[in-house]
Write an enzyme that holds these catalytic residues in place. Structure first.
Site, mmCIF file in Angstrom:
data_model
loop_
_atom_site.group_PDB
_atom_site.id
_atom_site.type_symbol
_atom_site.label_atom_id
_atom_site.label_comp_id
_atom_site.label_asym_id
_atom_site.label_seq_id
_atom_site.Cartn_x
_atom_site.Cartn_y
_atom_site.Cartn_z
ATOM 1 N N GLN A 237 -13.838 -3.627 37.705
ATOM 2 C CA GLN A 237 -14.449 -4.670 37.425
ATOM 3 C C GLN A 237 -15.011 -5.351 38.815
ATOM 4 O O GLN A 237 -15.797 -6.285 38.728
ATOM 5 C CB GLN A 237 -13.720 -5.669 36.294
ATOM 6 C CG GLN A 237 -13.914 -4.946 34.963
ATOM 7 C CD GLN A 237 -13.142 -5.893 33.969
ATOM 8 O OE1 GLN A 237 -12.084 -5.375 33.479
ATOM 9 N NE2 GLN A 237 -13.460 -7.198 33.821
ATOM 10 N N ARG A 384 -10.447 -11.252 28.036
ATOM 11 C CA ARG A 384 -11.652 -11.904 27.668
ATOM 12 C C ARG A 384 -11.662 -13.597 27.741
ATOM 13 O O ARG A 384 -11.732 -14.177 26.715
ATOM 14 C CB ARG A 384 -12.364 -11.405 26.272
ATOM 15 C CG ARG A 384 -13.721 -11.753 25.922
ATOM 16 C CD ARG A 384 -14.428 -11.287 24.941
ATOM 17 N NE ARG A 384 -15.876 -11.393 24.980
ATOM 18 C CZ ARG A 384 -16.814 -10.716 24.415
ATOM 19 N NH1 ARG A 384 -16.192 -9.542 23.937
ATOM 20 N NH2 ARG A 384 -17.912 -10.963 24.330
ATOM 21 N N CYS A 385 -11.089 -13.899 28.859
ATOM 22 C CA CYS A 385 -10.923 -15.372 28.925
ATOM 23 C C CYS A 385 -10.831 -15.556 30.252
ATOM 24 O O CYS A 385 -10.445 -14.659 31.181
ATOM 25 C CB CYS A 385 -9.657 -15.888 28.050
ATOM 26 S SG CYS A 385 -8.131 -15.335 28.989
ATOM 27 N N GLU A 760 -16.801 -15.393 27.550
ATOM 28 C CA GLU A 760 -15.332 -15.309 27.057
ATOM 29 C C GLU A 760 -15.206 -16.640 25.934
ATOM 30 O O GLU A 760 -14.029 -16.644 25.183
ATOM 31 C CB GLU A 760 -14.626 -15.530 28.271
ATOM 32 C CG GLU A 760 -14.589 -14.217 28.833
ATOM 33 C CD GLU A 760 -13.835 -14.300 30.155
ATOM 34 O OE1 GLU A 760 -13.751 -15.264 30.844
ATOM 35 O OE2 GLU A 760 -13.698 -13.145 30.693
#
Lengths: 804, 166, 289
Positions: A237, A384-385, A760
């Site tokens: 990523q 996802r935050c 997110e």
């Protein structure tokens, strides 16, 4: 104007710029099976790597016998820590200032930890050989309960840290202690609690989970002995960070390392850090002179790559009897597993947990986080935050509901009473953040109106009465969640990854025929950057999005960036795109003016052209300007039309939202059905509504899974449980609720296009909405808090406990 | 172990290769035939990313050996386009309705939806969800996938299409 | 992910399959749908040295009807069972049960033979077959025999099958016309094994239970035929008190594993809840189904 002349609306439409539901560019190849994921790639002479992993959670390695494995035809090498040690690669630094074993060095610290790396000419041979490596263990007592990690007699896990009373984040209190992080005003907060009319205190745990993207982690390392160059394709990523880390660790100069992230099948934070598989593949390629591919399987992914959450938050809120909050006090125990491999900005060992005051105006707050080691997989990452934001949001949103129940107040009313008000922005929170913009009251009221909230509460009351009369065995729960999250890391003054500031970048180059290529330092894993980034440029510069090629992930060509996670792409790279585009536009303006023989102040931008002010029929299109850039630029200017921008954000951004979840719970089985889920998101300026909706659907689905059954658990001797898709709860289309999305728009005042990021938010706001719904269903029976996840059996046990 | 000869038809073309019996059909398709559109997401037969159409049924190609496919007709994502080269209504529908994000589940999802629409030409929302319950997605939350399949069903069921098929 | 190596055989007759199994001994396994065996091989929990693929034996697949029974070939898939309207009209509980097994792709390959012969307590067909009073047709080198489903299971992965034997079919006596039926399965999600499941097949006469058979899935190390519960209910009008007693009797024979689906105590109670719901549905008039 005649029929042939396009109207302004038609010209805007042709650009497919910001705000429109542009169809995705990526889909053309993905729907035809022509994505290029790591495991799709095959290089001549390529070898395959596979790991031998630990059976035990805590043990000394007495001996590793790889002789049978090495004797298998097709096996090229079996690497152990002893082979990596001379290269100083048997350990590697983590992003959190700790160190992590690449291969077991004398002992193992979690089940499935990497012990040896088998390299063979065939995937099947590598698997066979891994079975043949014999490891002799001497078991050690495992530490699995974070609450016992700092007991005086707790087993020693990190012998490598013996005697080290200071870690990367300050003093260490115990051999299993990692850091203590404190923020806020202890004295004022303690005073407020002492004088509080009402207060609540609850241990709110957020269980260990795992991001589990559908594609596991994988890489191909290819070292060219002749050129002395390393090429590394992988599920990264943050490819530039991987390159810099690889240069530092390997000693190969950074300009000779080519890191490429091709298509990535989902990231969700799982693919930010550097894993042993990457390091071993690089070493194996250097040693063998051949490319080496490593593809982990699912059980490896779930049990050994970085987990998320595992925060245990003792939460206290003080308030007046009338329901005005006066103080927040939180102590969080953070279980990091065997190594602190948290992917946080380096000054933030607990991420941005201090967003825990949430959407509420707390006059004072105090927060302490203690990180500890246990015999579990290392981590944690931001699934996802943004960093630790889901934990913070869950903490405060559950806390507010618990307070509401104690006060006998409706949870939505309590929130409305305590929101930061519109006129208070930019708002300085009691724990140190400056929230950029927000209008919470409007969003909350819109959510309540759209869901018919008052009628829902009336229905719930009627159902509770029916339940008490024995007429029904179903309970209704209404979960309210109003989250404020903090994304877009981040300003260089307080955000860096291993010392590299968390700016991001964009380079735009316009071609003579008016098409363009653009590259950024971020890396999409499904967020649609190839589509949305072009939309930003299209609106800013007036070139159709379809004429703009967007590239990410090749560190040789893309300007340096810190990658995509923590919803930072739109806030940071999106800003860089806007500023780079504006540099291009400024030069285009000068070229246009020169072409039309007027002063550059006498031209104005109009959708896709520059026209002379007051003389709209005298204009030059961007296409004409592009061509002119390569043959007749104004004197003093260079030919060409391009720009690069590195954007250091002045602040984070603060997306927010109002979510309402309606659940019906079958008390006799514990099964909870989500009847309705309404999600209002405010992410500032909306670049592509189609993609925003998709992000919200996806994030809510992940939140649903987390709240309702996802868990990576360990038994008392450290065996990992639930680390395969047999048990790790990933809902199918049947269990997944239908989502209703809505929005308000409160632009970020400091962002060039006012956008905040959204990917997110639904996970951050979703989990508390589901959990509050379950808890709310039982509130009338005296429930204060039921821990997540809300598996049917746990809900059933809670129901029994409450006498239902 | 000695290799075995296997012959099958993949996307209308004959494939004849030597394989170990233990070679999974998904590895045969991806590595031997170079058809990398079909993906692998797990090793416990849950995720469905490996779904192909096998003798007229949707199957998980990770839970079959290539040798079991002797003489079979196999359709993968690479064979989904129409004979004239235009995209299948499902491929269009997934793009139209934003039914994919990272794209990893997409080939299996489309190939599964293809067979579903053969079985139930006009499925309801619930029938679609049941129909794709063997395919996991982590990105989309399924809602737009359902919409994509409904889009394709409507497109395939227009009188013009039905005439063509007749 | 990658199984250990093995030799592959694909006989075209039952006798050839039996001969191979006899020859190769206990390191050879028959392969039907493969959706229990192959996942285990990929995890290397099963390492057969040879697989005998039964897919090439045409006679093993199909549904046929005798005067008083339905005989289903062992390699008949779940999808085949669901697709058969004839079967659905005679023994509707089979389609209902098959539809809650796994997912569409698995059902395209999973076979009834594999589902009943494996001895996996998680499989649904065994308890259903016990409910239906079915028997298994077995072939081996010593000849053919028939074993009642109610007598077939000994423990986890332990059945009456002798080495070298293979189930060739399932024989199900026709239930009475107008019989009541229901298979109620509680699971965490589509594709999961049962947290607990109960199958009920019964016939009412003059408002009383004339015949009833109850099978429980995944709440013991074998499928459980709840004989005592059935006896209690026989002759009753399914009144609340009798149902409570029957549920208690059914719960009493359970010994579920504690796992991700829940602790043993919960799963036992869920077996009871599933039984109640199956009874209620089985008792509802045929017109309402």
């Amino acid at each position: 104007m005649n029929d042939m002349t396009p109207t302004p609306e038609q010209r805007v439409e042709k650009l497919q710029g910001m705000g429109c539901r542009r169809k995705r560019v990526e889909d053309v190849r993905f729907t035809q099976g022509r994505g290029n994921y790591v495991d799709d790639m095959k290089l001549p002479g390529m070898l395959y790597g596979d790991f031998v992993r630990s059976s035990y959670a805590h043990a000394r390695i007495k001996n590793i016998d790889a002789s049978k494995a090495k004797a298998l035809p097709g096996v090229i090498a079996v690497l152990t820590a002893a082979d990596l040690a001379p290269l100083k690669l048997h350990w590697m630094p983590t992003l959190a200032g700790d160190v992590q074993m690449v291969l077991a060095d004398g002992k193992v610290l979690f089940q499935n930890q990497e012990i040896a790396f088998v390299v063979a000419n065939d995937r099947a041979v590598a698997a066979d050989a891994a079975e043949l490596v014999e490891v002799e263990y001497e078991e050690l007592p495992p530490l699995v309960d974070p609450f016992k990690a700092m007991d005086p007699d707790a087993p020693v896990l990190r012998e490598d840290l013996a005697g080290k009373t200071t870690g990367a984040h300050g003093a260490r209190k115990h051999h299993n202690h990692i850091f203590e992080w404190e923020v806020g005003d202890r004295e004022a907060t303690d005073l407020a609690f002492r004088d509080a009319e009402v207060s609540i205190k609850e241990l709110i745990s957020y269980q260990r989970v795992h991001p589990s993207p559908l594609e596991t982690c994988q890489c191909i390392a290819s070292f060219d002995k002749v050129k002395g160059e390393l090429t590394l394709w992988g599920t990264f990523q943050a490819p530039h960070v991987v390159r810099t880390v690889a240069a530092i660790l390997s000693g190969i100069p950074e300009h000779k390392i080519h890191v490429i992230s091709p298509d990535i099948g989902g990231g969700f934070g799982n693919k930010v850090g550097v894993y042993p598989g990457y390091v071993c593949s690089v070493v194996a390629s250097i040693v063998t002179g051949k490319p080496v591919k490593w593809v982990e399987d699912r059980i490896e992914n779930l049990s050994a790559t970085s987990f998320a959450r595992d925060y245990h938050m003792t939460t206290e809120i003080a308030a007046t009897k009338a329901g005005k909050v006066t103080a927040l006090r939180v102590h969080a125990l953070a279980d990091h597993g065997a190594f602190d491999a948290c992917a946080d900005p380096s000054k933030w060992p607990a991420g941005f947990f201090n967003i825990v005051t949430g959407s509420y105006d707390f006059p004072t707050a105090h927060c302490v986080v203690d990180g500890v080691y246990t015999n579990k997989a290392p981590g944690g990452v931001a699934y996802r935050c943004s960093f630790r934001v889901t934990e913070a949001a869950y903490c405060i949103e559950r806390g507010m509901d618990i307070l509401a129940a104690k006060l006998g107040m409706d949870p939505a009313e309590l929130r409305l009473k305590n929101f930061v008000r519109r006129e208070q922005f930019p708002y300085q929170s009691a724990l140190g953040w400056e929230y950029d913009s927000g209008d919470y009251d409007t969003a909350m009221r819109q959510a309540m109106e759209k869901t018919g909230y008052t009628a829902l509460r009336a229905e719930q009351k009627a159902k509770q009465d029916a339940f008490r009369r024995g007429e029904t065995r179903e309970l209704m729960g209404i979960g309210v969640s109003f989250f404020t999250e903090i994304v877009g890391a981040g300003p260089s003054k307080n955000c860096d990854i291993l010392g590299i500031a968390m700016f991001d970048s964009c380079e735009i180059r316009i071609h003579p025929t008016g098409a363009a290529i653009t590259r950024m330092g971020t890396k999409s894993q499904g967020q649609g950057h190839e589509t949305t980034y072009a939309q930003i440029i299209a609106t800013e510069i007036g070139i159709p999005a379809d004429d703009i090629m967007v590239e990410e992930g090749n560190t040789d060509t893309a300007p340096y960036g810190l990658g995509t996670y923590g919803s930072r792409s739109t806030p940071v790279a999106g800003a860089a795109i806007a500023t780079a585009a504006r540099k291009v536009k400024a030069k285009a303006q000068m070229i246009a003016a020169y072409m039309m023989e007027v002063h550059h102040d006498d031209v104005e931008f109009d959708i896709d052209r520059f026209r002379v002010k007051g003389l709209p029929e005298k204009f030059k299109t961007m296409k004409e300007i592009a061509w002119a850039a390569y043959n007749s630029v104004p004197p003093g200017l260079e030919p060409g039309l391009e720009a690069v921008s590195y954007y250091d954000p002045p602040n984070m951004t603060y997306p927010f939202g109002a979510y309402i979840c309606v659940m019906d719970i079958d008390v006799d089985t514990g099964v909870a059905k989500t009847r309705r889920f309404y999600a209002l998101d405010d992410c500032g300026t909306r670049i592509n509504p189609l993609i925003i909706e998709g992000q919200v659907h996806g994030g809510l689905t992940e939140a649903f899974a987390i709240a309702m059954g996802q868990e990576i658990a360990y038994d008392e001797i450290g065996n990992v449980k639930g680390a395969s898709f047999m048990d790790y709860f990933l809902p199918t289309a049947v269990e997944t609720p239908r989502w209703e999305t809505d929005f308000t728009v409160t632009p970020s005042p400091h962002h060039p296009i006012g956008a905040k990021g959204v990917g997110e938010s639904p996970n951050v706001g979703g989990v508390p909405a589901f959990s509050n719904a379950v808890n709310d269903a039982f509130a009338f029976l005296g429930n204060t808090h039921i821990q997540m996840p809300h598996d049917a059996w746990r809900v059933w046990q809670a129901a029994r406990r409450l006498g239902a | 172990m000695a290799k075995t000869h296997v012959t099958m038809t993949v996307n209308g073309q004959s494939a004849e290769e030597l394989v170990e019996p233990r070679t999974l059909l998904v590895h045969f398709l991806r590595e031997t035939l170079g058809l990398t559109g079909t993906h692998i997401g797990c090793e416990t037969s849950h995720c469905g990313a490996c779904t192909v159409d096998f003798n007229g049924e949707s199957v998980k190609s990770c839970t079959m050996f290539a040798v079991q496919a002797e003489g079979a007709q196999v359709l993968t994502i690479e064979g989904m386009a129409n004979p004239d080269g235009t995209l299948h209504a499902l491929q269009e529908g997934f793009r139209e309705m934003h039914g994919l994000q990272c794209g990893f589940c997409t080939p299996g999802m489309i190939v599964r939806a293809y067979r579903l629409l053969q079985e139930i030409p006009n499925p309801t929302d619930d029938e679609i969800r049941m129909g794709i319950s063997g395919n996991l997605c982590r990105c989309t939350g399924y809602q737009n996938i359902v919409a994509a399949i409904q889009f394709a069903a409507a497109r395939l069921n227009t009188p013009a299409q039905q005439e063509q098929a007749a | 992910m990658i199984p250990a190596a093995f030799a592959y055989h694909r006989p075209t007759s039952v006798s050839a399959a039996i001969a191979l199994l006899a020859d190769l001994g206990e390191d050879a396994r028959p392969l039907a749908g493969g959706h229990s065996l192959i996942p285990m091989m990929k995890l290397r929990l099963a390492v057969p040295q040879a697989l005998i693929d039964l897919a090439g034996i045409a006679e093993l697949r199909g549904i046929r009807r005798d005067a008083d029974a339905v005989v289903i070939g062992a390699t008949t898939t779940m999808a085949d069972l669901i697709a058969s309207d004839e079967l659905a009209s005679i023994i509707p509980i089979i389609r209902e049960t098959a539809l809650v097994i796994a997912d569409p792709q698995v059902r395209a390959r999973g076979t009834i033979g594999g589902n009943v012969a494996n001895g996996d307590p998680g499989n649904d067909m065994p308890a259903l077959m016990q409910c239906l009073g079915a028997s298994y047709l077995i072939a081996g080198s010593a000849g053919s025999r028939e074993v009642a489903a109610r007598a077939f299971y000994q423990g986890t992965y332990l059945t009456s099958l002798r080495p070298g034997e293979v189930v060739t079919g399932v024989r199900i006596p026709l239930p009475p016309a107008g019989h009541g039926w229901a298979y109620e399965k509680l699971k965490r999600k589509v594709g999961d094994y049962a947290t607990a499941a109960a199958g009920v097949v019964m016939a009412m006469q003059n408002g009383r239970v004339a015949q009833i058979a109850i099978g429980l899935t995944n709440v013991g190390d074998t499928p459980l035929f709840a004989e005592a519960a059935g006896t209690i209910l026989t002759g009753s009008s399914l009144d609340a008190t009798t149902v409570d007693r029957a549920v208690a009797a059914a719960e009493a024979i359970t010994a579920p594993a504690s796992d991700g689906r829940g602790p043993a105590e919960y799963r036992t109670k869920m077996a009871g809840v599933m039984l109640r719901r199956a009874l209620a549905r089985a008792a509802s008039p045929a017109a309402a189904r």
